[in-house]
Scaffold this motif. Structure first.
Motif, PDB file in Angstrom:
ATOM      1  N   TYR A  40       0.770  -1.019  -0.083  1.00 24.39           N
ATOM      2  CA  TYR A  40      -0.164   0.028   0.079  1.00 24.39           C
ATOM      3  C   TYR A  40       0.806   1.039  -0.048  1.00 24.39           C
ATOM      4  O   TYR A  40       1.893   1.317   0.746  1.00 24.39           O
ATOM      5  CB  TYR A  40      -0.899   0.064   1.388  1.00 24.39           C
ATOM      6  CG  TYR A  40      -1.770  -1.045   1.555  1.00 24.39           C
ATOM      7  CD1 TYR A  40      -1.378  -2.254   1.966  1.00 24.39           C
ATOM      8  CD2 TYR A  40      -3.224  -0.908   1.291  1.00 24.39           C
ATOM      9  CE1 TYR A  40      -2.135  -3.324   2.304  1.00 24.39           C
ATOM     10  CE2 TYR A  40      -4.188  -2.067   1.595  1.00 24.39           C
ATOM     11  CZ  TYR A  40      -3.714  -3.017   2.205  1.00 24.39           C
ATOM     12  OH  TYR A  40      -4.378  -4.295   2.269  1.00 24.39           O
ATOM     13  N   GLN A  41       0.706   2.248  -1.051  1.00 25.56           N
ATOM     14  CA  GLN A  41       1.395   3.420  -0.945  1.00 25.56           C
ATOM     15  C   GLN A  41       0.379   4.512  -0.050  1.00 25.56           C
ATOM     16  O   GLN A  41      -0.610   3.962   0.196  1.00 25.56           O
ATOM     17  CB  GLN A  41       1.360   3.979  -2.218  1.00 25.56           C
ATOM     18  CG  GLN A  41       1.930   3.156  -3.220  1.00 25.56           C
ATOM     19  CD  GLN A  41       3.363   3.081  -3.587  1.00 25.56           C
ATOM     20  OE1 GLN A  41       3.999   3.525  -2.813  1.00 25.56           O
ATOM     21  NE2 GLN A  41       3.743   2.938  -4.794  1.00 25.56           N
ATOM     22  N   GLU A  42       1.115   5.514   0.172  1.00 30.35           N
ATOM     23  CA  GLU A  42       0.573   6.680   0.946  1.00 30.35           C
ATOM     24  C   GLU A  42      -0.790   6.735   0.481  1.00 30.35           C
ATOM     25  O   GLU A  42      -1.119   7.094  -0.817  1.00 30.35           O
ATOM     26  CB  GLU A  42       1.321   7.557   0.915  1.00 30.35           C
ATOM     27  CG  GLU A  42       1.485   8.369   2.364  1.00 30.35           C
ATOM     28  CD  GLU A  42       2.673   9.368   2.470  1.00 30.35           C
ATOM     29  OE1 GLU A  42       3.748   9.176   2.741  1.00 30.35           O
ATOM     30  OE2 GLU A  42       2.139  10.647   2.237  1.00 30.35           O
ATOM     31  N   GLY A  43      -1.882   6.747   1.432  1.00 38.87           N
ATOM     32  CA  GLY A  43      -3.364   6.675   0.896  1.00 38.87           C
ATOM     33  C   GLY A  43      -4.109   5.745   0.503  1.00 38.87           C
ATOM     34  O   GLY A  43      -5.204   5.960   0.581  1.00 38.87           O
ATOM     35  N   GLU A  44      -3.485   4.748   0.318  1.00 37.50           N
ATOM     36  CA  GLU A  44      -4.089   3.831  -0.064  1.00 37.50           C
ATOM     37  C   GLU A  44      -4.687   2.654   1.211  1.00 37.50           C
ATOM     38  O   GLU A  44      -3.998   2.789   2.401  1.00 37.50           O
ATOM     39  CB  GLU A  44      -3.162   2.585  -0.981  1.00 37.50           C
ATOM     40  CG  GLU A  44      -2.819   3.227  -2.235  1.00 37.50           C
ATOM     41  CD  GLU A  44      -2.207   2.203  -3.228  1.00 37.50           C
ATOM     42  OE1 GLU A  44      -2.390   2.505  -4.574  1.00 37.50           O
ATOM     43  OE2 GLU A  44      -1.585   1.636  -2.677  1.00 37.50           O
ATOM     44  N   ARG A  45      -5.844   2.135   0.895  1.00 40.54           N
ATOM     45  CA  ARG A  45      -6.538   1.541   2.098  1.00 40.54           C
ATOM     46  C   ARG A  45      -7.490   0.456   1.248  1.00 40.54           C
ATOM     47  O   ARG A  45      -7.371   0.369   0.123  1.00 40.54           O
ATOM     48  CB  ARG A  45      -7.472   2.443   2.895  1.00 40.54           C
ATOM     49  CG  ARG A  45      -8.991   2.488   2.232  1.00 40.54           C
ATOM     50  CD  ARG A  45      -9.020   3.726   0.978  1.00 40.54           C
ATOM     51  NE  ARG A  45      -8.202   4.875   0.899  1.00 40.54           N
ATOM     52  CZ  ARG A  45      -8.704   5.863   1.393  1.00 40.54           C
ATOM     53  NH1 ARG A  45      -9.814   6.178   1.734  1.00 40.54           N
ATOM     54  NH2 ARG A  45      -7.876   6.982   1.174  1.00 40.54           N
ATOM     55  N   TYR A  46      -8.002  -0.398   2.267  1.00 36.01           N
ATOM     56  CA  TYR A  46      -8.751  -1.389   1.897  1.00 36.01           C
ATOM     57  C   TYR A  46     -10.057  -1.663   2.637  1.00 36.01           C
ATOM     58  O   TYR A  46     -10.029  -1.699   3.830  1.00 36.01           O
ATOM     59  CB  TYR A  46      -7.824  -2.738   2.085  1.00 36.01           C
ATOM     60  CG  TYR A  46      -8.505  -3.985   1.316  1.00 36.01           C
ATOM     61  CD1 TYR A  46     -10.021  -4.143   0.782  1.00 36.01           C
ATOM     62  CD2 TYR A  46      -7.738  -5.100   0.824  1.00 36.01           C
ATOM     63  CE1 TYR A  46     -10.392  -5.265   0.181  1.00 36.01           C
ATOM     64  CE2 TYR A  46      -8.177  -6.183  -0.074  1.00 36.01           C
ATOM     65  CZ  TYR A  46      -9.602  -6.567  -0.145  1.00 36.01           C
ATOM     66  OH  TYR A  46     -10.107  -7.428  -1.008  1.00 36.01           O
ATOM     67  N   GLU A  47     -11.180  -1.186   1.950  1.00 38.67           N
ATOM     68  CA  GLU A  47     -12.520  -1.016   2.507  1.00 38.67           C
ATOM     69  C   GLU A  47     -12.844  -2.305   3.253  1.00 38.67           C
ATOM     70  O   GLU A  47     -12.485  -3.493   2.810  1.00 38.67           O
ATOM     71  CB  GLU A  47     -13.409  -0.707   1.674  1.00 38.67           C
ATOM     72  CG  GLU A  47     -13.170   0.784   1.055  1.00 38.67           C
ATOM     73  CD  GLU A  47     -13.423   1.963   2.103  1.00 38.67           C
ATOM     74  OE1 GLU A  47     -13.828   1.682   3.190  1.00 38.67           O
ATOM     75  OE2 GLU A  47     -13.113   3.244   1.641  1.00 38.67           O
ATOM     76  N   ASP A 104     -11.751   5.100   6.024  1.00 37.48           N
ATOM     77  CA  ASP A 104     -10.878   6.427   6.127  1.00 37.48           C
ATOM     78  C   ASP A 104     -11.526   7.255   7.541  1.00 37.48           C
ATOM     79  O   ASP A 104     -10.755   7.445   8.325  1.00 37.48           O
ATOM     80  CB  ASP A 104     -11.107   7.101   4.829  1.00 37.48           C
ATOM     81  CG  ASP A 104      -9.964   8.312   4.695  1.00 37.48           C
ATOM     82  OD1 ASP A 104      -9.349   8.599   5.741  1.00 37.48           O
ATOM     83  OD2 ASP A 104     -10.043   8.874   3.816  1.00 37.48           O
ATOM     84  N   PRO A 145      -6.205   3.534   5.751  1.00 30.72           N
ATOM     85  CA  PRO A 145      -5.373   4.353   4.979  1.00 30.72           C
ATOM     86  C   PRO A 145      -3.788   4.446   5.632  1.00 30.72           C
ATOM     87  O   PRO A 145      -3.747   4.660   6.589  1.00 30.72           O
ATOM     88  CB  PRO A 145      -6.031   5.736   4.566  1.00 30.72           C
ATOM     89  CG  PRO A 145      -7.050   5.718   5.366  1.00 30.72           C
ATOM     90  CD  PRO A 145      -7.395   4.604   6.098  1.00 30.72           C
ATOM     91  N   GLN A 150       5.052   3.387   3.485  1.00 28.92           N
ATOM     92  CA  GLN A 150       4.286   2.308   2.732  1.00 28.92           C
ATOM     93  C   GLN A 150       3.993   1.311   3.763  1.00 28.92           C
ATOM     94  O   GLN A 150       4.616   1.231   4.835  1.00 28.92           O
ATOM     95  CB  GLN A 150       5.297   1.599   1.737  1.00 28.92           C
ATOM     96  CG  GLN A 150       5.556   2.758   0.607  1.00 28.92           C
ATOM     97  CD  GLN A 150       6.515   2.068  -0.336  1.00 28.92           C
ATOM     98  OE1 GLN A 150       7.176   0.892  -0.206  1.00 28.92           O
ATOM     99  NE2 GLN A 150       6.362   2.413  -1.569  1.00 28.92           N
TER     100      GLN A 150
END
Ligand SMILES: O=C(O)CCC(=O)C(=O)O
Ligand SMILES: [Fe+2]
Length: 165
Positions: A40-47, A104, A145, A150
């Motif tokens: 995951y890069q900055e800002g990435e998440r998994y709902e 988020d 997020p 990372q």
């Protein structure tokens, strides 16, 4: 990305890691899906989601996550412990006139009924997705997020034993 079986066979390190994952979960290696490594890069998440069921096309009794690095900020794995928190954390929900967006918002608010696991190198999380033959709603989870740095995580999903019945 998935580690293909042929790459697994070429790497004794990968084989040892996988063997250890199965040993920790007490599940035989034949029931493991291919190892997945996610970044995951900055800002990435998994709902919020459940790892097992028709929506993912797989019946998976258990999941093992292993964090491969310390995440500077964010990137926690979260499990809502109550129905209210689960509803608050869904990808989209309405709150009065406002629409709130998923994990988020949920990770930002940090309700006490949100079980939160910090991503730390070498830490593993094992959870079971079914109970009494049904999907267990308590296995619904998400990744917050990443706020700084990372996140690298290895995942092993386990399948049911196949039978000829
Ligand atoms: O990255 C995490 O903490 C969870 C990832 C996850 O739930 C998944 O890929 O199914
Ligand atoms: Fe998952």
């Amino acid at each position: 990305m998935y580690v293909e079986r042929e790459d697994e066979l070429k790497s004794s390190l990968l084989q040892r890691v996988i063997a250890r994952m199965h040993h920790a979960a007490k599940i035989p290696e034949r029931l493991g899906e291919k190892l997945q490594i996610a970044r995951y890069q900055e800002g990435e998440r998994y709902e919020m989601h459940h790892d097992s069921g028709p929506e993912v096309g797989r019946a998976r009794p258990a999941t093992l996550l292993v964090y491969l690095n310390d995440v500077e900020k964010g990137g926690e794995t979260v499990f809502p412990l109550t129905r209210e928190v689960l509803l608050q954390c869904r990808p989209i929900h309405h709150q009065g006139d406002q629409v709130r967006y998923g994990v988020d918002h949920c990770c930002h608010v940090q309700p006490p009924e949100l079980l939160t696991i910090q991503a730390r190198q070498g830490r593993a999380v094992l959870f079971f997705n079914h109970l009494d033959g049904k999907k267990d709603a308590r296995a619904v989870h998400a990744s917050c997020p990443v706020l700084a740095g990372q996140k690298w995580v290895a995942q092993r999903w386990f399948q049911f034993e196949k039978t000829d019945l």
